[in-house]
Design an enzyme around this catalytic site. Structure first.
Site, short mmCIF file in Angstrom:
data_model
loop_
_atom_site.label_atom_id
_atom_site.label_comp_id
_atom_site.label_asym_id
_atom_site.label_seq_id
_atom_site.Cartn_x
_atom_site.Cartn_y
_atom_site.Cartn_z
N TYR A 118 0.79 -0.99 0.01
CA TYR A 118 -0.12 -0.12 0.17
C TYR A 118 0.93 1.24 -0.05
CZ TYR A 118 -4.08 -2.60 0.74
OH TYR A 118 -5.32 -3.75 0.89
N HIS A 125 -17.52 -1.29 3.60
CA HIS A 125 -15.83 -1.47 4.19
C HIS A 125 -16.14 -2.19 5.37
CE1 HIS A 125 -12.29 0.15 4.99
NE2 HIS A 125 -12.55 0.48 6.18
N MET A 149 -14.00 -2.94 11.40
CA MET A 149 -15.07 -1.97 11.16
C MET A 149 -16.25 -2.37 10.31
SD MET A 149 -12.93 1.44 9.79
CE MET A 149 -11.86 2.56 10.66
#
Length: 621
Positions: free
Chosen positions: A223, A407, A482
């Protein structure tokens, strides 16, 4: 009757070249009077194998083209679907050549050991194939739902396209073991909306946000984050009306997904520069403020255009000009020496549209109050946007939802959002039954959804923690969890966050119960994370926590865009009541036509599909 239908297909196929003498545009191919958008993605990191596809919602089918650049003549190639990218327990169409160079195309499935088995119901329809040396191209078609238990359903959300290739020629396909041959997978969203994007106005401006000569590490997963500062003209408000990927051509199989995050800081505040790995400990902590999604792209996605009546606010008096580009590189072959300059292209205009687009966060609050036990093959947790909040935060005429981004972090495997009005469950707002945290994009809804004051939205995430030995806490960290749906809508309202967690006082009582009756080292006086870590987790304890979540009152975040809560008492909110759950429709089984008329209708639909698919041509290079 099946023979007559098949004969019709053959006749249409033989007339193929006459029907389609003219070359087709790379942007789409025509069928009758309809235009179909054609999507494409590399299947492997070197782009040896590329997939094109288009969707026909009327016929509930997908048309695929596969382009292969093979090392040897007569290699076999299998392509299909699996739940999460495994080539075992998967559904495949396989093309292979015998020792007389005759082509075979068959519907197959693999068992848990990866062995190929011939499907008794053939739902892989080969339209055409073309071989030129080491280049092989073939067109085929599959229905969304074939009503075959060995076939995977093509549905909304993430599709895991699996493939395998091996030496040929061969005598037969059964007995092949795909695990013993080169194989891989690619995540895409197959069922994309067919709505045509509005044209760009003449005063459209273009902003390229991209990396500059990034040395991509030889690690499989990287990333990479780079900080940007937008031009000074964005001190005045504009509207983003479209964005798209701008990928370096030789790296199309390397760039997995990209997100551009706006830095939520004061407009006058400056930020330290950053150009490096996103999770590098040296990265300045203040850059964690760069977390509001401006745009998101993932492999297989085309340009994202906002509805003609709305645009995303971009710039303005109190708008920070800083943003962070995050790119996920998927370097499967762990190559070194790769340099990348990929990024996103943003189209924006000073001519403001009728509506400002808003983004509403629903789901679970970012807190350790909602945590997930270890060793769970599936564990569901729901976050609620309750009627008390939508009544006060959504305008009287309601809002129109046109896109959604689901998400979770690393253990999420399924996410769905329910929509309740007056105790009656309406159609789901979004669902991804094969969700992957490595494939997150803002997805246009095929049908816009109206949400009015008093509506309830329930976002549920399913987690798999079989590989974790300890509790997975809710929170911001990548190994925390999450459960969020970022809902894109218009007109923009003051409500920005409508999320829940379990009620704090009730959670304290739960920990006291464990201490008193089950001899756990927990207490209402301990920090929440300490309590969860101290529990001796067993199947009984996990089931007990699940029951606790399903029956406990809520603590609500009902927040304005300023971060302030709307006035009211948001603790101890009762769980919403769903008096009439949504009934699931089933296109197979009892709903299948059994009468003579029903059979004729089914054969008529087959003939229509065969006529339609016979008119496709290969995509131009």
């Amino acid at each position: 009757m099946r023979f007559s239908s098949f004969l019709l297909f053959i006749l249409l196929y033989l007339n193929f070249e006459k029907i389609y003498a003219e070359s087709q545009s790379k942007l789409g191919f025509k069928s009758g009077h309809q235009n179909f958008s054609v999507f494409q993605t590399a299947l492997d990191g070197s782009d040896r194998f590329r997939l094109f596809w288009s969707v026909n919602y009327d016929l509930k089918s997908v048309n695929f083209e596969v382009r292969l650049r093979t090392n040897r003549i007569n290699q076999w190639f299998a392509i299909g679907l699996s739940d999460y990218g495994e080539v075992s327990n998967a559904d495949f169409c396989i093309i292979w050549f015998d020792y007389d160079s005759k082509v075979h195309f068959q519907d197959t499935w693999t068992d848990s050991q990866g062995f190929v088995n011939l499907d008794t119901q053939d739902d892989c329809i080969l339209v055409k194939y073309k071989r030129e040396g080491h280049l092989l191209r073939f067109l085929y078609q599959k229905d969304f739902d074939t009503c075959d238990e060995k076939d995977k359903i093509i549905e909304d959300g993430t599709s895991h396209i699996v493939w395998a290739i091996g030496k040929g020629p061969i005598e037969h396909e059964y007995g092949l073991n795909l695990l013993d041959n080169e194989h891989g997978f690619q995540r895409v969203s197959l069922l994309k909306p067919s709505e045509i994007a509005p044209p760009l106005p003449k005063n459209t401006k273009i902003l390229d946000v991209h990396n500059e000569n990034v040395p991509v590490p030889s690690d499989e997963t990287t990333y990479w984050c780079k900080l940007f500062k937008f031009p000074r003209e964005l001190e005045k408000k504009h509207h983003i009306i479209r964005y798209e990927a701008n990928i370096q051509p030789e790296n199309v199989g390397l760039v997995h997904h990209m997100e551009l995050f706006h830095c939520e800081i004061d407009a006058s505040q400056d930020l330290p520069d950053w150009n490096g790995p996103c999770f590098d400990p040296k990265k300045p902590p203040i850059l964690e403020a760069c977390k509001k999604v401006l745009s998101a792209w993932a492999m297989g996605a085309g340009p994202f255009s906002y509805p003609h009546e709305a645009g995303s606010p971009f710039g303005g008096k109190n708008f920070s000009r800083f943003s962070m580009l995050e790119i996920h590189y998927n370097n499967e072959e762990k190559k070194s020496g790769i340099i990348d300059n990929s990024g996103l292209r943003i189209y924006y205009t000073p001519t403001l549209r009728k509506y400002d687009v808003g983004v509403l966060e629903i789901g679970l609050e970012y807190t350790d109050k909602n945590s997930i036990p270890p060793g769970q093959s599936l564990f569901d947790v729901s976050g609620y946007c309750v009627a008390e909040c939508t009544r006060i935060g959504i305008p009287p005429d309601g809002i129109t939802v046109f896109a959604s981004q689901l998400h979770t972090h690393l253990t999420g495997v399924r996410v769905w959002t329910r929509h309740i009005r007056g105790g009656i469950e309406l159609s789901e707002l979004n669902r991804d039954d094969h969700y992957s945290p490595h494939f997150q994009e803002i997805r246009m809804l095929r049908n816009k959804v109206k949400v009015i004051p008093g509506d309830i939205l329930i976002n549920t995430c399913r987690y798999k923690t079989t590989e974790r030995m300890g509790i997975t806490l809710g929170g911001y960290g990548i190994r925390d969890e999450m459960c969020v749906n970022y809902i894109h809508y218009y007109p923009r309202a003051e409500l920005e966050v409508c999320k829940s967690s379990v009620d704090s006082r009730t959670l304290g009582d739960y920990f006291e119960h464990l201490r008193t009756y089950e001899n756990q080292n927990t207490s209402e006086n301990y920090p929440i994370s300490t309590n969860y870590r101290n529990i001796d987790w067993s199947t009984h304890q996990a089931n007990q926590l699940n029951s606790f979540y399903l029956n406990s009152p809520l603590s609500m975040q009902c927040n304005k865009s300023s971060g302030d809560r709307f006035p009211g008492n948001w603790e101890g909110i009762s769980l919403p009541e769903v008096r009439k759950p949504l009934e699931k429709s089933n296109s197979c089984g009892k709903n299948m036509p059994t009468s003579q008329l029903g059979r004729r209708l089914k054969l008529g639909l087959m003939a229509k599909k065969q006529k339609q698919i016979s008119q496709y041509n290969f995509q131009t290079e």
